[in-house]
Design a protein around this motif. Structure first.
Motif, mmCIF file in Angstrom:
data_model
loop_
_atom_site.group_PDB
_atom_site.id
_atom_site.type_symbol
_atom_site.label_atom_id
_atom_site.label_comp_id
_atom_site.label_asym_id
_atom_site.label_seq_id
_atom_site.Cartn_x
_atom_site.Cartn_y
_atom_site.Cartn_z
ATOM 1 N N GLY A 182 0.805 -1.214 0.000
ATOM 2 C CA GLY A 182 0.000 0.000 0.000
ATOM 3 C C GLY A 182 0.838 1.264 0.000
ATOM 4 N N PRO A 183 0.168 2.418 -0.216
ATOM 5 C CA PRO A 183 0.870 3.702 -0.338
ATOM 6 C C PRO A 183 1.722 4.070 0.872
ATOM 7 C CG PRO A 183 -1.411 3.899 -1.072
ATOM 8 C CD PRO A 183 -1.280 2.552 -0.440
ATOM 9 N N GLU A 184 1.249 3.747 2.065
ATOM 10 C CA GLU A 184 2.009 4.118 3.265
ATOM 11 C C GLU A 184 3.366 3.427 3.302
ATOM 12 O OE1 GLU A 184 2.913 6.134 6.772
ATOM 13 O OE2 GLU A 184 1.318 6.456 5.307
ATOM 14 N N THR A 185 3.446 2.207 2.808
ATOM 15 C CA THR A 185 4.734 1.524 2.800
ATOM 16 C C THR A 185 5.677 2.126 1.767
ATOM 17 O OG1 THR A 185 3.946 -0.180 1.245
ATOM 18 C CG2 THR A 185 3.722 -0.638 3.595
ATOM 19 N N VAL A 186 5.123 2.691 0.684
ATOM 20 C CA VAL A 186 5.958 3.392 -0.289
ATOM 21 C C VAL A 186 6.525 4.658 0.343
ATOM 22 C CG1 VAL A 186 6.046 4.475 -2.569
ATOM 23 C CG2 VAL A 186 4.626 2.458 -2.208
ATOM 24 N N LEU A 187 5.688 5.376 1.094
ATOM 25 C CA LEU A 187 6.151 6.564 1.806
ATOM 26 C C LEU A 187 7.270 6.209 2.770
ATOM 27 C CD1 LEU A 187 5.838 9.560 2.694
ATOM 28 C CD2 LEU A 187 4.138 8.771 4.347
ATOM 29 N N LEU A 188 7.082 5.132 3.516
ATOM 30 C CA LEU A 188 8.111 4.709 4.469
ATOM 31 C C LEU A 188 9.385 4.262 3.758
ATOM 32 C CD1 LEU A 188 6.048 2.751 7.142
ATOM 33 C CD2 LEU A 188 7.418 4.802 7.513
ATOM 34 N N LEU A 208 16.649 3.218 -9.435
ATOM 35 C CA LEU A 208 15.863 2.800 -8.277
ATOM 36 C C LEU A 208 15.335 4.009 -7.515
ATOM 37 C CD1 LEU A 208 14.830 0.665 -6.282
ATOM 38 C CD2 LEU A 208 17.061 0.766 -5.146
ATOM 39 N N VAL A 209 16.192 4.992 -7.300
ATOM 40 C CA VAL A 209 15.781 6.175 -6.552
ATOM 41 C C VAL A 209 14.681 6.929 -7.292
ATOM 42 C CG1 VAL A 209 16.543 8.424 -5.709
ATOM 43 C CG2 VAL A 209 17.983 6.424 -5.381
ATOM 44 N N VAL A 210 14.886 7.158 -8.576
ATOM 45 C CA VAL A 210 13.906 7.911 -9.368
ATOM 46 C C VAL A 210 12.572 7.164 -9.421
ATOM 47 C CG1 VAL A 210 13.366 8.801 -11.659
ATOM 48 C CG2 VAL A 210 15.658 9.098 -10.723
ATOM 49 N N ALA A 211 12.629 5.843 -9.608
ATOM 50 C CA ALA A 211 11.405 5.056 -9.681
ATOM 51 C C ALA A 211 10.638 5.096 -8.358
ATOM 52 C CB ALA A 211 11.744 3.610 -10.043
ATOM 53 N N LEU A 212 11.347 4.973 -7.247
ATOM 54 C CA LEU A 212 10.699 5.002 -5.946
ATOM 55 C C LEU A 212 10.065 6.363 -5.691
ATOM 56 C CD1 LEU A 212 10.056 3.512 -3.345
ATOM 57 C CD2 LEU A 212 12.257 4.238 -2.438
ATOM 58 N N ASN A 213 10.763 7.435 -6.051
ATOM 59 C CA ASN A 213 10.206 8.765 -5.860
ATOM 60 C C ASN A 213 9.000 9.008 -6.755
ATOM 61 O OD1 ASN A 213 12.034 9.457 -3.894
ATOM 62 N ND2 ASN A 213 13.477 10.428 -5.297
ATOM 63 N N ALA A 214 9.040 8.495 -7.984
ATOM 64 C CA ALA A 214 7.893 8.637 -8.883
ATOM 65 C C ALA A 214 6.679 7.901 -8.326
ATOM 66 C CB ALA A 214 8.252 8.111 -10.270
ATOM 67 N N ALA A 215 6.912 6.690 -7.805
ATOM 68 C CA ALA A 215 5.815 5.934 -7.204
ATOM 69 C C ALA A 215 5.265 6.652 -5.980
ATOM 70 C CB ALA A 215 6.306 4.534 -6.820
ATOM 71 N N LEU A 216 6.163 7.207 -5.182
ATOM 72 C CA LEU A 216 5.745 7.961 -4.000
ATOM 73 C C LEU A 216 4.878 9.147 -4.395
ATOM 74 C CD1 LEU A 216 5.963 8.727 -0.973
ATOM 75 C CD2 LEU A 216 8.031 9.975 -1.565
ATOM 76 N N HIS A 266 3.089 9.553 -7.109
ATOM 77 C CA HIS A 266 1.812 9.124 -7.656
ATOM 78 C C HIS A 266 0.866 8.619 -6.559
ATOM 79 C CE1 HIS A 266 -1.080 7.328 -10.404
ATOM 80 N NE2 HIS A 266 -0.971 6.185 -9.727
ATOM 81 N N LEU A 267 1.395 7.802 -5.662
ATOM 82 C CA LEU A 267 0.543 7.141 -4.677
ATOM 83 C C LEU A 267 0.109 8.055 -3.538
ATOM 84 C CD1 LEU A 267 2.311 3.677 -4.443
ATOM 85 C CD2 LEU A 267 0.118 4.164 -5.502
ATOM 86 N N THR A 268 0.980 8.962 -3.137
ATOM 87 C CA THR A 268 0.676 9.778 -1.957
ATOM 88 C C THR A 268 0.209 11.196 -2.269
ATOM 89 O OG1 THR A 268 2.951 10.518 -1.696
ATOM 90 C CG2 THR A 268 2.334 8.485 -0.598
ATOM 91 N N LEU A 269 0.544 11.709 -3.452
ATOM 92 C CA LEU A 269 0.143 13.076 -3.775
ATOM 93 C C LEU A 269 -0.940 13.123 -4.838
ATOM 94 C CD1 LEU A 269 3.657 14.821 -3.850
ATOM 95 C CD2 LEU A 269 2.051 14.591 -1.946
ATOM 96 N N LEU A 270 -0.899 12.209 -5.793
ATOM 97 C CA LEU A 270 -1.863 12.230 -6.884
ATOM 98 C C LEU A 270 -2.923 11.139 -6.771
ATOM 99 C CD1 LEU A 270 0.601 12.839 -9.865
ATOM 100 C CD2 LEU A 270 -0.631 14.518 -8.504
ATOM 101 N N GLY A 271 -2.581 10.082 -6.043
ATOM 102 C CA GLY A 271 -3.528 8.970 -5.940
ATOM 103 C C GLY A 271 -4.498 9.167 -4.816
#
Length: 415
Positions: free
Chosen positions: A195-201, A400-408, A410-415
């Motif tokens: 879930g999104p919270e684990t991406v944030l963490l 890896l860094v860019v992909a993780l930040n992009a997912a973050l 999308h999931l926490t600010l746009l999703g």
């Protein structure tokens, strides 16, 4: 005396032959950035909330950090200049100012985590009000920086490493008292989210482990520690640097992993462990007063050491990019004030710590991409230019860094 174009015209004199131990030290100072209070908040939150799920993030981030910190040190050993100095030479004025602006934002986020962590530790140990604790942490860091300026880099390194050893004792002891489940820990090495919270963490843990300011700092510490290095001695110094980086980041990695394992084994499901104060109370209830005391002491040492290192990194960035020598007290206040404001207005300390690490995660590519490009420049690095395997590993880290930040995002600010 000869002139070496790699140092901008400065003469480089032969470095005396020294034993391996005399060549070690800079990486251990940089490693303090990897075990700051932001790490404590992110790792404990992840372990208490999701058990061993994000253990793989720490392992990947620590492996990435070994590569990054070695490249940072190699850059200054070979070129004789810090990374900010090299960037200043290559960037136009608008780009240089913009780059400095984001680096300064990273420095503020770094100090936010470190000062708040020190304040919370003083509150846990002595009941000190958070704002007063933040002031004490800032003043203590100023004393350590004064030690660097007046006594020399070796004494500064010794003081920081001593605090690092306290951090190790404070957090590794908890795992000894509450051993993790081997099977569940092994399962945590499989990359996945929940879930999104684990991406944030995960982004928070990555930002807390591969810290941008440590990249700039290490290039300066390696230069200051080794001084001028004759071309014939460069290979020997680089060999010692590899040992220095590997040893320092093994220590930092053990501490970080211990934090998450402690939270997963002893704090999981316990109410209130999403804050540093709650985690301390849970350790007290689960493992007793001795473990809780070590936890608080480790947190305090982490805050004192890392805020000193962070402030020094800020001065390296400003001097290198802008050629501006700011008085020590002014430099300290620039990044200290936002942290004190957060403490004064009552912002939740642990949440502020986690969010500050996310800010650091977004700053990583701005430090990592130029580092990879500079160390891959044959005209600058000569025979020590990055080889193909190193370039591939560095590109994978950036991806890896860019992909993780992009997912973050999308999931926490746009999703």
């Amino acid at each position: 005396m000869t002139t070496d174009t790699r140092t901008g015209g400065r003469a480089r004199t032969p470095a005396p032959r020294r034993g391996l131990l005399r060549l070690l030290g800079p990486a251990f100072v940089a490693a303090v950035a990897y075990v700051d209070p932001g790490n404590v908040a992110a790792n404990l939150t992840a372990g208490a909330g999701y058990g061993y799920l994000l253990l793989w993030v720490l392992v990947a981030a620590n492996a990435m950090a070994v590569l990054v910190q070695y490249l940072s040190a190699k850059l200054s050993v070979v070129s004789g200049r810090t990374m900010p100095e090299l960037l200043r030479e290559r960037l136009g004025t608008p780009a240089r100012l913009a780059y400095w602006g984001q680096a300064e934002l990273v420095a503020v986020a770094t100090d936010l985590a470190e000062v708040i962590g020190g304040a919370v530790a003083l509150n846990l140990l002595f009941g000190t009000p958070l704002l007063v604790g933040g002031l004490i942490t800032g003043a203590a860091s100023l004393l350590l920086l004064t030690l660097h300026n007046r006594v020399g880099v070796r004494w500064f390194e010794a003081a920081v490493v001593a605090l690092l050893l306290v951090v190790v004792a404070g957090f590794v002891s908890g795992v000894v008292l509450a051993p993790p489940d081997p099977g569940e820990a092994a399962a945590g090495l499989v990359p996945r989210f929940a879930g999104p919270e684990t991406v944030l963490l995960a982004a928070s843990m990555l930002g807390a482990t591969v810290m941008p300011h440590a990249i700039y700092l290490h290039s300066a510490m390696a230069r200051d520690h080794h001084g001028a290095v004759e071309a014939a001695s460069t290979r020997r110094v680089l060999r010692a640097t590899r040992v220095d980086v590997a040893a320092a980041l093994v220590v930092a990695g053990v501490v970080n992993i211990s934090m998450l394992l402690l939270a997963a084994s002893a704090l999981r499901g316990v109410e209130g462990t999403d804050t540093l104060e709650g985690a301390h109370a849970a350790v007290l209830g689960s493992l007793g007063g001795g473990a809780a005391l070590l936890f608080a002491i480790g947190l305090l040492a982490s805050g004192l050491a890392s805020t000193s290192v962070g402030a020094y990194a800020g001065s390296v960035i400003m001097q290198g990019l802008l050629r501006v020598d700011v008085p020590l007290l002014v430099r300290r206040l620039v990044t200290l004030v936002p942290a004190l404001v957060c403490l004064a207005v009552g912002v939740d300390p642990t949440r502020a710590l986690v969010v500050s690490q996310v800010v650091l995660s977004f700053g990583i590519p701005f430090a990592l991409v130029p580092l990879v490009r500079l160390t891959g420049d044959r005209s600058l690095m000569g025979e020590h230019v990055n080889r193909r395997g190193t370039r591939v590993a560095a590109a994978a880290a950036v991806t890896l860094v860019v992909a993780l930040n992009a997912a973050l995002l999308h999931l926490t600010l746009l999703g």
